[in-house]
Design a protein around this motif. Structure first.
Motif, short mmCIF file in Angstrom:
data_model
loop_
_atom_site.label_atom_id
_atom_site.label_comp_id
_atom_site.label_asym_id
_atom_site.label_seq_id
_atom_site.Cartn_x
_atom_site.Cartn_y
_atom_site.Cartn_z
N ALA A 189 0.86 -1.19 0.00
CA ALA A 189 0.00 0.00 0.00
C ALA A 189 0.89 1.24 0.00
CB ALA A 189 -0.92 0.00 1.21
N ALA A 190 0.29 2.39 -0.24
CA ALA A 190 1.06 3.64 -0.25
C ALA A 190 0.17 4.79 0.21
CB ALA A 190 1.60 3.92 -1.66
N PRO A 191 0.67 5.65 1.10
CA PRO A 191 -0.10 6.82 1.53
C PRO A 191 -0.35 7.79 0.37
CG PRO A 191 1.76 6.40 3.00
CD PRO A 191 1.97 5.56 1.79
N VAL A 192 -1.52 8.41 0.40
CA VAL A 192 -1.87 9.40 -0.63
C VAL A 192 -2.31 10.68 0.09
CG1 VAL A 192 -3.22 9.84 -2.71
CG2 VAL A 192 -2.66 7.48 -2.08
N PRO A 193 -1.36 11.54 0.49
CA PRO A 193 -1.69 12.71 1.32
C PRO A 193 -2.71 13.65 0.70
CG PRO A 193 0.68 12.32 1.29
CD PRO A 193 0.09 11.42 0.26
N GLU A 194 -2.76 13.70 -0.63
CA GLU A 194 -3.66 14.65 -1.28
C GLU A 194 -5.11 14.18 -1.32
OE1 GLU A 194 -1.58 12.22 -4.57
OE2 GLU A 194 -1.08 13.13 -2.63
N LEU A 195 -5.35 12.94 -0.92
CA LEU A 195 -6.72 12.41 -0.98
C LEU A 195 -7.31 12.33 0.42
CD1 LEU A 195 -9.05 11.23 -2.59
CD2 LEU A 195 -7.94 8.99 -2.48
N THR A 196 -8.28 13.17 0.68
CA THR A 196 -8.97 13.19 1.97
C THR A 196 -10.47 13.01 1.72
OG1 THR A 196 -9.17 15.60 1.91
CG2 THR A 196 -7.23 14.68 3.02
N GLY A 197 -11.21 12.89 2.80
CA GLY A 197 -12.67 12.82 2.66
C GLY A 197 -13.25 11.43 2.76
N LEU A 198 -12.40 10.39 2.75
CA LEU A 198 -12.90 9.03 2.94
C LEU A 198 -12.92 8.71 4.43
CD1 LEU A 198 -11.05 7.01 0.13
CD2 LEU A 198 -13.47 7.66 0.18
N ALA A 199 -14.00 8.11 4.90
CA ALA A 199 -14.07 7.69 6.30
C ALA A 199 -13.11 6.53 6.54
CB ALA A 199 -15.50 7.27 6.63
N PRO A 200 -12.67 6.33 7.78
CA PRO A 200 -11.77 5.20 8.06
C PRO A 200 -12.34 3.87 7.57
CG PRO A 200 -11.83 6.66 9.94
CD PRO A 200 -12.88 7.17 8.97
N GLY A 201 -11.57 3.18 6.72
CA GLY A 201 -11.99 1.89 6.17
C GLY A 201 -12.82 1.99 4.91
N GLN A 202 -13.30 3.18 4.56
CA GLN A 202 -14.16 3.33 3.38
C GLN A 202 -13.36 3.13 2.10
OE1 GLN A 202 -16.24 7.08 3.12
NE2 GLN A 202 -17.11 6.63 1.11
N LEU A 203 -13.91 2.33 1.18
CA LEU A 203 -13.25 2.04 -0.08
C LEU A 203 -13.70 2.99 -1.17
CD1 LEU A 203 -13.62 -1.83 0.05
CD2 LEU A 203 -11.42 -0.65 -0.15
N SER A 204 -12.77 3.30 -2.08
CA SER A 204 -13.09 4.07 -3.28
C SER A 204 -12.30 3.45 -4.42
CB SER A 204 -12.70 5.54 -3.11
OG SER A 204 -12.89 6.25 -4.33
N ALA A 205 -13.01 2.84 -5.38
CA ALA A 205 -12.35 2.12 -6.46
C ALA A 205 -12.62 2.78 -7.80
CB ALA A 205 -12.81 0.67 -6.48
N GLY A 206 -11.53 3.05 -8.54
CA GLY A 206 -11.65 3.54 -9.91
C GLY A 206 -11.21 2.46 -10.87
N LYS A 207 -10.94 2.84 -12.11
CA LYS A 207 -10.55 1.86 -13.11
C LYS A 207 -9.21 1.21 -12.78
CE LYS A 207 -9.90 1.31 -18.10
NZ LYS A 207 -9.89 1.98 -19.43
N ASN A 208 -8.26 2.00 -12.29
CA ASN A 208 -6.92 1.49 -12.04
C ASN A 208 -6.42 1.71 -10.62
OD1 ASN A 208 -6.35 0.62 -14.80
ND2 ASN A 208 -6.36 2.82 -15.30
#
Length: 310
Positions: A248-267
């Protein structure tokens, strides 16, 4: 010096190789753990150290416990000057400690007195240490508390897993152990007592320790994933089944997801934490082989608002 080397896993092999190649000392025998079940067939297999010793034509001792009278008798017969140790995997009794004239010298993968115990590299990664290393010390009856002969340092890189770091420390530590044997033999090395301050403990990391807490900050999640790779493997749950997080890798610029919440795109697959998101790169569903997280997400068809670790 006449040496009896004690070690068991693959990480101990570079040190054995360094001693065999030194040309200065005689490795008269090797002590290792008994053959153990391995692989899918769970057939008994010799340890990596035993295999390497057998290749080199060295006597291999595999006592069920180092307290075994037969083992202690054979060690006394060999009469080693010193017994270097790397990840042997069993506590040495007082009766064994007194046999070699110059004691048992352990190569430990931390800068003592930090991270005394069975899993120093895993704990260094999980704690976010920037510098770690290896130390050689004279074994006493206490836990990794003996006086230190020498150290080498190693930077912990931002993407290091415990496996990555341990591989580098095994190679650097092999040279340190060989140099320590030289220094003991020629009298140029004196063991220095460990300081009383700065002691930290590194017990074995359990499967439960490797369970991810998505309410923790992203940096903590990242450290646990890296520290528990390759073993025991960081994990969470998804739809009631265990899901191992391989990378896994941290993504500092991505906020707004609740702890454990998934967000899946194409890639991409992201998970919320107590701070910002982490991207899942490789996962291993229960009963399956590791796969790219994006391929896994397409297969399971993640629904909006679905979470891991619930």
């Amino acid at each position: 010096m006449k040496l009896v080397f004690a070690g068991t896993p693959e990480v101990a092999v570079p040190a054995l190789d360094a001693l065999l190649a030194s040309g200065r000392h005689e490795v008269a025998a090797v002590v290792t753990r008994p053959d153990a079940p391995a692989g899918r067939g769970r057939r008994l297999a010799a340890s990596p150290v035993a295999e390497r010793a057998e290749e080199a034509g060295i006597e291999v001792l595999k006592p069920a416990t180092p307290r075994d009278p037969g083992f202690l008798e054979r060690l006394t017969e060999i009469a080693p000057d010193c017994c270097p140790v790397v990840a042997y995997g069993a506590l040495l009794p007082k009766a064994a400690l007194g046999i070699p004239a110059r004691g048992w010298v352990n190569l430990h993968f931390s800068l003592l007195p930090a991270w005394r115990g069975a899993a120093p590299v895993q704990h260094a990664v999980m704690a976010g240490d920037e510098i770690t290393g290896a130390a050689t010390f004279l074994i006493e009856e206490g836990l990794d508390s003996g006086p230190v002969y020498g150290t080498v340092t190693e930077a912990v890189r931002p993407t290091d897993t415990s496996g990555d770091l341990l591989t580098r420390l095994a190679l650097a530590g092999a040279g340190l152990l060989a140099a320590t044997m030289d220094g003991i033999e020629d009298g140029t090395l004196t063991a220095v007592p460990q300081p009383a301050d700065g002691v930290s403990l590194a017990p074995k990391v359990t499967v439960e320790d490797a369970r991810l807490d998505w309410s923790a900050p992203a940096l903590r999640v990242d450290r646990v994933v890296r520290g528990c790779t390759p073993a025991p493997g960081a994990w969470t749950t998804f739809r009631g089944e265990r899901l191992k997080i391989v990378q896994a890798a941290p993504v500092p610029e991505l906020t707004g997801l609740a702890p454990g919440q998934l967000s899946a795109g194409k890639n991409n697959v992201y998970v919320g934490t107590g701070s910002y998101a982490v991207e899942l790169l490789w996962v291993q569903p229960q009963g399956k082989k590791p796969m790219r997280a994006a391929d896994w997400a397409r297969g399971v068809r993640i629904a909006a608002g679905e979470s891991v670790g619930a």
